[in-house]
Design a protein around this motif. Sequence first.
Motif, PDB file in Angstrom:
ATOM      1  N   ASP A 214       0.853  -1.184   0.000  1.00 51.22           N
ATOM      2  CA  ASP A 214       0.000   0.000   0.000  1.00 51.22           C
ATOM      3  C   ASP A 214       0.892   1.239   0.000  1.00 51.22           C
ATOM      4  O   ASP A 214       1.438   1.626   1.038  1.00 51.22           O
ATOM      5  N   PRO A 215       1.039   1.908  -1.156  1.00 53.64           N
ATOM      6  CA  PRO A 215       1.927   3.079  -1.208  1.00 53.64           C
ATOM      7  C   PRO A 215       1.461   4.233  -0.334  1.00 53.64           C
ATOM      8  O   PRO A 215       2.264   5.089   0.037  1.00 53.64           O
ATOM      9  N   SER A 216       0.168   4.261   0.013  1.00 49.94           N
ATOM     10  CA  SER A 216      -0.313   5.346   0.864  1.00 49.94           C
ATOM     11  C   SER A 216       0.257   5.263   2.278  1.00 49.94           C
ATOM     12  O   SER A 216       0.247   6.246   3.027  1.00 49.94           O
ATOM     13  N   GLU A 217       0.758   4.065   2.665  1.00 45.89           N
ATOM     14  CA  GLU A 217       1.378   3.904   3.981  1.00 45.89           C
ATOM     15  C   GLU A 217       2.810   4.429   4.014  1.00 45.89           C
ATOM     16  O   GLU A 217       3.370   4.636   5.090  1.00 45.89           O
ATOM     17  N   VAL A 218       3.398   4.605   2.825  1.00 45.95           N
ATOM     18  CA  VAL A 218       4.783   5.064   2.746  1.00 45.95           C
ATOM     19  C   VAL A 218       4.837   6.544   3.079  1.00 45.95           C
ATOM     20  O   VAL A 218       4.121   7.356   2.497  1.00 45.95           O
ATOM     21  N   GLY A 219       5.691   6.891   4.022  1.00 48.48           N
ATOM     22  CA  GLY A 219       5.787   8.274   4.456  1.00 48.48           C
ATOM     23  C   GLY A 219       6.792   9.079   3.659  1.00 48.48           C
ATOM     24  O   GLY A 219       7.389   8.614   2.687  1.00 48.48           O
ATOM     25  N   THR A 220       6.973  10.322   4.066  1.00 44.78           N
ATOM     26  CA  THR A 220       7.963  11.224   3.507  1.00 44.78           C
ATOM     27  C   THR A 220       8.716  11.861   4.678  1.00 44.78           C
ATOM     28  O   THR A 220       8.361  11.646   5.834  1.00 44.78           O
ATOM     29  N   THR A 221       9.732  12.624   4.360  1.00 49.74           N
ATOM     30  CA  THR A 221      10.435  13.339   5.426  1.00 49.74           C
ATOM     31  C   THR A 221       9.471  14.231   6.191  1.00 49.74           C
ATOM     32  O   THR A 221       9.482  14.278   7.431  1.00 49.74           O
ATOM     33  N   ALA A 222       8.597  14.922   5.462  1.00 56.76           N
ATOM     34  CA  ALA A 222       7.638  15.819   6.107  1.00 56.76           C
ATOM     35  C   ALA A 222       6.668  15.057   6.994  1.00 56.76           C
ATOM     36  O   ALA A 222       6.375  15.456   8.128  1.00 56.76           O
ATOM     37  N   SER A 223       6.137  13.915   6.505  1.00 57.87           N
ATOM     38  CA  SER A 223       5.179  13.155   7.311  1.00 57.87           C
ATOM     39  C   SER A 223       5.855  12.541   8.537  1.00 57.87           C
ATOM     40  O   SER A 223       5.227  12.406   9.593  1.00 57.87           O
ATOM     41  N   SER A 224       7.152  12.195   8.408  1.00 57.84           N
ATOM     42  CA  SER A 224       7.878  11.689   9.574  1.00 57.84           C
ATOM     43  C   SER A 224       7.991  12.776  10.637  1.00 57.84           C
ATOM     44  O   SER A 224       7.843  12.519  11.836  1.00 57.84           O
ATOM     45  N   PHE A 225       8.238  13.994  10.202  1.00 51.26           N
ATOM     46  CA  PHE A 225       8.263  15.124  11.132  1.00 51.26           C
ATOM     47  C   PHE A 225       6.907  15.293  11.815  1.00 51.26           C
ATOM     48  O   PHE A 225       6.830  15.582  13.010  1.00 51.26           O
ATOM     49  N   ARG A 226       5.842  15.114  11.035  1.00 46.35           N
ATOM     50  CA  ARG A 226       4.506  15.369  11.585  1.00 46.35           C
ATOM     51  C   ARG A 226       4.090  14.355  12.640  1.00 46.35           C
ATOM     52  O   ARG A 226       3.173  14.618  13.424  1.00 46.35           O
ATOM     53  N   THR A 227       4.720  13.177  12.652  1.00 48.06           N
ATOM     54  CA  THR A 227       4.382  12.203  13.693  1.00 48.06           C
ATOM     55  C   THR A 227       4.863  12.657  15.064  1.00 48.06           C
ATOM     56  O   THR A 227       4.325  12.218  16.086  1.00 48.06           O
ATOM     57  N   LEU A 228       5.834  13.554  15.109  1.00 49.97           N
ATOM     58  CA  LEU A 228       6.398  13.983  16.390  1.00 49.97           C
ATOM     59  C   LEU A 228       5.439  14.852  17.195  1.00 49.97           C
ATOM     60  O   LEU A 228       5.183  14.558  18.367  1.00 49.97           O
TER      61      LEU A 228
END
Length: 267
Positions: A214-228
Amino acid sequence: MYGFGAIGLLARMGFLVKGVLYMVIGALALQVAAKAGGRVTGTRGALTTVLGQPFGRTLLLVAAIGLLAYPAWRVLQGIFDPDRLGHDWRGLAMRATFVVRGIVHAALGWQAFRLYRGLSTSSGTSEREFATEAFRWPLGDWLVVLAGLGLIGFAVQQVYAAITCRLERNLNVEEMRREAGEWAVGLSRLGVGARAVVFALLGWTIVVGGWFRDPSEVGTTASSFRTLPAQPGGLGRWLLGVTAAGFVAYGFYEIIHARYLHIRRVR
């Protein structure tokens, strides 16, 4: 020999550009953590921010040249082995990482050049789009999982490098300590560790995306930041602030590469 020839100068220019982009990403995220505006973004957003500055198109062209010069040096470093890493499995593995890092940064340089030309940068450049393309290949889902595990492994190695102060192989840490001071070494270690945290989060999302195809589960640098900042209570904002400050520190670390990195000439 440690050259300042054309390749060496272009590689150093690439480090400078990378450093500025990381500083932009970190500074924007710091503003979010401090509730002073800003935005959580990745390299594409940082390039757009550069474009919006005075003389933005000129700055973006310089960025594109630097970001394309850096991968050219990395690929030459991997293929011609000026560092004398050798042909055993460790040497070949290290040289392969140089080539892979070069290819990844070439995509970023191409983004910058397309943005300079006023063209769309959305085609085929994000982690999700790469995953979508990989799923069309035989065993593509497993390749995505392996890519995610590889990124997590790289993040763990970077944490170890930050803790033990074993930074870039050709970076003269002792010379940097003598001339710039211990603070420069400490700031560089903080930057390496902070980027590793974001890479580990990104790698995990890639593993999950590949596992579930599921490519929608793959994050980006920005989405990794947003998990914080999504963490409970005020912890999230502090995590974002520390990591963002770490990205600014990593930008400094990349810039200082341009001064203290020994670039051997390709023969």
